[in-house]
Design a protein around this motif. Structure first.
Motif, PDB file in Angstrom:
ATOM      1  N   GLU A  19       0.833  -1.210   0.000  1.00 41.84           N
ATOM      2  CA  GLU A  19       0.000   0.000   0.000  1.00 41.84           C
ATOM      3  C   GLU A  19       0.863   1.253   0.000  1.00 41.84           C
ATOM      4  O   GLU A  19       1.943   1.278   0.590  1.00 41.84           O
ATOM      5  CB  GLU A  19      -0.885   0.057   1.250  1.00 41.84           C
ATOM      6  CG  GLU A  19      -2.060  -0.870   1.237  1.00 41.84           C
ATOM      7  CD  GLU A  19      -3.198  -0.401   0.337  1.00 41.84           C
ATOM      8  OE1 GLU A  19      -3.278   0.794   0.015  1.00 41.84           O
ATOM      9  OE2 GLU A  19      -3.989  -1.259  -0.039  1.00 41.84           O
ATOM     10  N   TYR A  20       0.321   2.281  -0.643  1.00 41.05           N
ATOM     11  CA  TYR A  20       0.863   3.637  -0.561  1.00 41.05           C
ATOM     12  C   TYR A  20      -0.162   4.485   0.174  1.00 41.05           C
ATOM     13  O   TYR A  20      -1.352   4.431  -0.141  1.00 41.05           O
ATOM     14  CB  TYR A  20       1.059   4.240  -1.954  1.00 41.05           C
ATOM     15  CG  TYR A  20       2.088   3.544  -2.805  1.00 41.05           C
ATOM     16  CD1 TYR A  20       3.425   3.907  -2.747  1.00 41.05           C
ATOM     17  CD2 TYR A  20       1.719   2.532  -3.681  1.00 41.05           C
ATOM     18  CE1 TYR A  20       4.376   3.284  -3.544  1.00 41.05           C
ATOM     19  CE2 TYR A  20       2.659   1.900  -4.485  1.00 41.05           C
ATOM     20  CZ  TYR A  20       3.983   2.285  -4.405  1.00 41.05           C
ATOM     21  OH  TYR A  20       4.915   1.664  -5.196  1.00 41.05           O
ATOM     22  N   ASN A  21       0.272   5.249   1.139  1.00 40.64           N
ATOM     23  CA  ASN A  21      -0.601   6.195   1.849  1.00 40.64           C
ATOM     24  C   ASN A  21      -1.882   5.544   2.371  1.00 40.64           C
ATOM     25  O   ASN A  21      -2.986   6.020   2.110  1.00 40.64           O
ATOM     26  CB  ASN A  21      -0.936   7.386   0.949  1.00 40.64           C
ATOM     27  CG  ASN A  21       0.312   8.127   0.525  1.00 40.64           C
ATOM     28  OD1 ASN A  21       1.177   8.409   1.339  1.00 40.64           O
ATOM     29  ND2 ASN A  21       0.427   8.408  -0.749  1.00 40.64           N
ATOM     30  N   ILE A  32       3.504   0.618   3.024  1.00 36.26           N
ATOM     31  CA  ILE A  32       3.396  -0.668   3.707  1.00 36.26           C
ATOM     32  C   ILE A  32       3.981  -1.718   2.778  1.00 36.26           C
ATOM     33  O   ILE A  32       3.565  -1.839   1.620  1.00 36.26           O
ATOM     34  CB  ILE A  32       1.933  -1.009   4.064  1.00 36.26           C
ATOM     35  CG1 ILE A  32       1.373   0.068   5.003  1.00 36.26           C
ATOM     36  CG2 ILE A  32       1.853  -2.401   4.707  1.00 36.26           C
ATOM     37  CD1 ILE A  32      -0.097  -0.072   5.289  1.00 36.26           C
ATOM     38  N   PHE A  33       4.967  -2.448   3.292  1.00 36.67           N
ATOM     39  CA  PHE A  33       5.667  -3.463   2.520  1.00 36.67           C
ATOM     40  C   PHE A  33       5.571  -4.807   3.205  1.00 36.67           C
ATOM     41  O   PHE A  33       5.482  -4.891   4.431  1.00 36.67           O
ATOM     42  CB  PHE A  33       7.154  -3.102   2.392  1.00 36.67           C
ATOM     43  CG  PHE A  33       7.437  -2.079   1.338  1.00 36.67           C
ATOM     44  CD1 PHE A  33       7.873  -2.475   0.081  1.00 36.67           C
ATOM     45  CD2 PHE A  33       7.276  -0.745   1.594  1.00 36.67           C
ATOM     46  CE1 PHE A  33       8.122  -1.534  -0.897  1.00 36.67           C
ATOM     47  CE2 PHE A  33       7.534   0.205   0.627  1.00 36.67           C
ATOM     48  CZ  PHE A  33       7.966  -0.203  -0.625  1.00 36.67           C
ATOM     49  N   ARG A  40       6.139  -4.206   7.084  1.00 33.09           N
ATOM     50  CA  ARG A  40       6.896  -2.999   7.401  1.00 33.09           C
ATOM     51  C   ARG A  40       6.025  -1.777   7.138  1.00 33.09           C
ATOM     52  O   ARG A  40       5.598  -1.547   6.014  1.00 33.09           O
ATOM     53  CB  ARG A  40       8.164  -2.911   6.557  1.00 33.09           C
ATOM     54  CG  ARG A  40       9.193  -3.956   6.917  1.00 33.09           C
ATOM     55  CD  ARG A  40      10.491  -3.760   6.146  1.00 33.09           C
ATOM     56  NE  ARG A  40      11.474  -4.724   6.569  1.00 33.09           N
ATOM     57  CZ  ARG A  40      12.293  -4.554   7.605  1.00 33.09           C
ATOM     58  NH1 ARG A  40      12.248  -3.448   8.304  1.00 33.09           N
ATOM     59  NH2 ARG A  40      13.152  -5.495   7.932  1.00 33.09           N
ATOM     60  N   GLY A  41       5.751  -1.034   8.196  1.00 32.04           N
ATOM     61  CA  GLY A  41       5.108   0.263   8.076  1.00 32.04           C
ATOM     62  C   GLY A  41       6.214   1.294   7.993  1.00 32.04           C
ATOM     63  O   GLY A  41       7.057   1.371   8.881  1.00 32.04           O
ATOM     64  N   VAL A  42       6.236   2.067   6.925  1.00 34.26           N
ATOM     65  CA  VAL A  42       7.349   2.985   6.684  1.00 34.26           C
ATOM     66  C   VAL A  42       6.838   4.424   6.650  1.00 34.26           C
ATOM     67  O   VAL A  42       5.944   4.763   5.882  1.00 34.26           O
ATOM     68  CB  VAL A  42       8.060   2.661   5.351  1.00 34.26           C
ATOM     69  CG1 VAL A  42       9.253   3.592   5.130  1.00 34.26           C
ATOM     70  CG2 VAL A  42       8.509   1.202   5.317  1.00 34.26           C
TER      71      VAL A  42
END
Length: 121
Positions: A19-21, A32-33, A40-42
């Motif tokens: 996900e992006y944003n 989100i990766f 991983r929340g970045v």
């Protein structure tokens, strides 16, 4: 621009973007990766040189709390769909990373801080 640079950097490391944003109300997780059994929340923070404060200084206790709450909401769904593929979020460990990017004209410096903070579930 910063989030796209950060996403490309992590994709080059072999992480799968989910996900992006991603938003839950006013709370947002920039990227989100999926990294094996980890989610991983970045958080991405950018500044333009010369800057007055460190980009990392804006990821304080309140921001961390909002990121954790947003991640809890995402995990409560149990799954996420990306490009028509369903990803199971159950039994995944969560890691919060921060990427800071400082732009100086056409150049930039990216700093990837893995495990930047630990959620206090």
């Amino acid at each position: 621009k910063g989030e796209m640079l950060a996403a490309r950097y992590l994709a080059d490391k072999g992480f799968a973007v989910l996900e992006y944003n991603w938003r839950s109300g006013h709370k947002e997780i920039d990227l989100i990766f999926l990294d094996g059994n980890f989610i991983r929340g970045v958080e991405v923070k950018c500044r333009i040189y010369p800057y007055m404060t460190s980009p990392l200084s804006n990821v304080g206790a309140r921001k961390q709390s909002n990121l954790i709450k947003a991640m809890q909401k995402l995990l409560s769904k149990g799954w996420i769909v990306q490009d028509g593929k369903k990803f199971d979020l159950k039994n995944k460990e969560v890691i919060f990373d921060v990427i800071t990017i400082v732009f100086n004209g056409d150049f930039y410096k990216l700093n990837y801080i893995q495990n930047a903070f630990t959620p206090n579930w």
